[in-house]
Design an enzyme around this catalytic site. Structure first.
Site: not given
Ligand code: HEM
Ligand SMILES: Cc1cc2nc3c(=O)[nH]c(=O)nc-3n(C[C@H](O)[C@H](O)[C@H](O)COP(=O)(O)OP(=O)(O)OC[C@H]3O[C@@H](n4cnc5c(N)ncnc54)[C@H](O)[C@@H]3O)c2cc1C
Length: 393
Positions: A95, A137
């Site tokens: 994060y 989480e």
């Molecule tokens: C408050 C912070 C964060 C928000 C608001 C956020 C938001 C989101 C959202 C809206 C999705 C799409 C969910 C879906 O598939 O329906 C997503 C997917 C994902 N997030 Fe986050 N996220 C956050 C933090 C993080 C962090 C810290 C990481 C890792 C470094 C991360 C890695 C991913 C990955 C790998 C996906 C799958 C989509 C892809 O592979 O392109 N996220 N997140």
């Protein structure tokens, strides 16, 4: 809780973010991957290329900013994203990396407009939002059926409906008995692969098509070739993974599940609508329903290209035979049989409806059901991509 000053500054800057949201997240990803190339093994390369994750993140940041005083209203969305994060093994230490580069991108795109006051307010806001995700989480990690990605052996691989490979897998660790896992119909597992066609590790989710794990975990993969591009992982699984090979899987996740309070009653029918490989989670739901209460009326609708592409037909018929009241409809696009609004009009209302298929298909089903005044509480869906790219959000 953010200070009143922070709340005021964040609220003032929301319209600016709305204008530059996608630009900010695009810069954010570029800078983050430059400094942390190891994250390219977690993020979906194709989503990045197509800009899908960019818009999902932008939408969520804006939604969170608008609700900073009462972040609990976002809990359903945070839970849904949390399931994906847990499945992909996103950890608390990730994060601050995202926070640093998100703030950096806001600075870079807004230039002079990003005063210290604005940056500090967004830093505080991000920390609050991140802490909600981390907390949600943490519970999911606690409840997961196993931790991390663990090796499974492929014990069966069958082709169904021409372009779908159905896999059955067993843990390599013989002492791990998956037959007793508390699987929920609609859940997905996540596969970690190292395809030849990519420089990176690639993670993908696949829905379990059965909740009966006595033989092993069962999921099915459609060869995903569209727009003259070959899907990275689906082709790898079709062409390179055979019986005896090893696959790394993280534990079942997801919030697409049958409404528990309706399973035992018989007044509100269960409607399962799917297209193509979208049949996988609703097939598990059909199995769970007939096992728990075969008296409940079931309406089953399935759409695909033509008879050759009709997946799992034998299994579906065998399950439907166990139910006491069944209505089954099949639609072949090539024969101009369309699963459309006209068919939706034949559904009883209320009905408990579960939809899975391509984004366009699901959008039309969700819009059609809404136009027929089906309650949102009774419309459930699972996109095989980021959930927020759908109109129903
Ligand atoms: C408050 C912070 C964060 C928000 C608001 C956020 C938001 C989101 C959202 C809206 C999705 C799409 C969910 C879906 O598939 O329906 C997503 C997917 C994902 N997030 Fe986050 N996220 C956050 C933090 C993080 C962090 C810290 C990481 C890792 C470094 C991360 C890695 C991913 C990955 C790998 C996906 C799958 C989509 C892809 O592979 O392109 N996220 N997140
Ligand atoms: C919760 C969930 C459950 C899922 N369950 C299942 C399931 O049960 N069965 C199943 O088969 N799938 C399922 N999926 C989808 C699955 O996770 C993968 O997204 C799918 O297999 C495609 O992955 P891929 O690596 O083969 O394709 P990717 O490489 O990710 O490509 C995705 C699509 O984009 C196209 N594409 C690639 N590059 C470009 C480009 N440059 N320009 C334009 N188009 C391009 C590809 O042809 C492909 O059609 C699920 C997804 C989710 C989120």
């Amino acid at each position: 809780m953010a200070s009143p000053q922070t709340l005021a500054v964040v609220k003032q800057t929301v319209p600016v973010l709305e204008t530059y949201g996608t630009q900010i997240t695009t810069v954010f990803y570029q800078n983050m991957f430059a400094e942390h190339p190891e994250l390219l093994d977690i993020f979906n390369e194709t989503n990045q290329k197509l800009g899908r994750q960019q818009s999902a993140l932008a939408t969520t940041v804006l939604a969170a900013a608008k609700h900073l005083e009462q972040l609990e209203v976002l809990l359903p969305q945070v839970m849904q994203i949390g399931h994906k994060h847990r499945a992909l093994q996103i950890k608390p230490e990730h994060y601050p990396i995202v926070g640093k580069h998100l703030l950096g991108a806001i600075k870079e795109v807004l230039g002079d407009a990003a005063t210290d006051e604005v940056i500090n307010a967004w830093a505080e806001a991000y920390d609050e939002i991140a802490s909600v995700f981390i907390k949600v989480e943490a519970d999911m990690y606690q409840e997961a059926m196993w931790s991390g990605f663990i090796p499974f052996k492929v014990i069966k691989k069958e082709i169904t409906g021409s372009d779908i490979a159905a896999f059955t897998v067993q843990p390599e660790d013989n002492s791990f008995d998956v037959s007793r896992l508390p699987l929920t119909a609609g859940q997905y597992i996540t596969v970690k692969t190292d395809p030849e066609d990519s420089d990176h590790i690639a993670l993908r989710h696949y829905s379990l098509y059965s909740v009966d794990s006595s033989e092993g975990l069962k999921f099915a993969v459609r060869r995903d070739n569209r727009n003259e591009h070959r899907g990275l992982v689906s082709n790898h699984l079709h062409d390179k993974i055979e019986v005896g090979d090893t696959l790394l899987l993280s534990a079942p996740a997801g919030d697409f599940k049958l409404n528990q309070s309706l399973i035992e009653q018989n007044d509100i029918p269960l409607v399962l609508i799917s297209a193509g490989v979208g049949v996988t989670p609703v097939l598990a739901m059909l199995e769970a329903q007939v096992k728990a209460n075969p008296k409940r009326p079931i309406i089953w609708a399935y759409a695909c290209q033509n008879q050759d592409f009709h997946a799992f037909d034998g299994r579906i018929n065998a399950l439907l035979e166990q139910a006491e009241q069944v209505q089954k409809s099949t639609f072949y696009f090539e024969s101009n049989q369309l699963l459309n609004e006209e068919w939706l009009k034949t559904l009883p209302n209320p009905a408990d409806v579960y939809v899975c298929g391509s984004m366009i298909f699901m959008d039309s089903m969700i819009d059609g059901l809404a136009a027929l005044e089906h309650s949102n509480d009774y419309i459930h869906y699972e996109p095989f991509g980021p959930k927020m790219s759908l109109s129903a959000g």
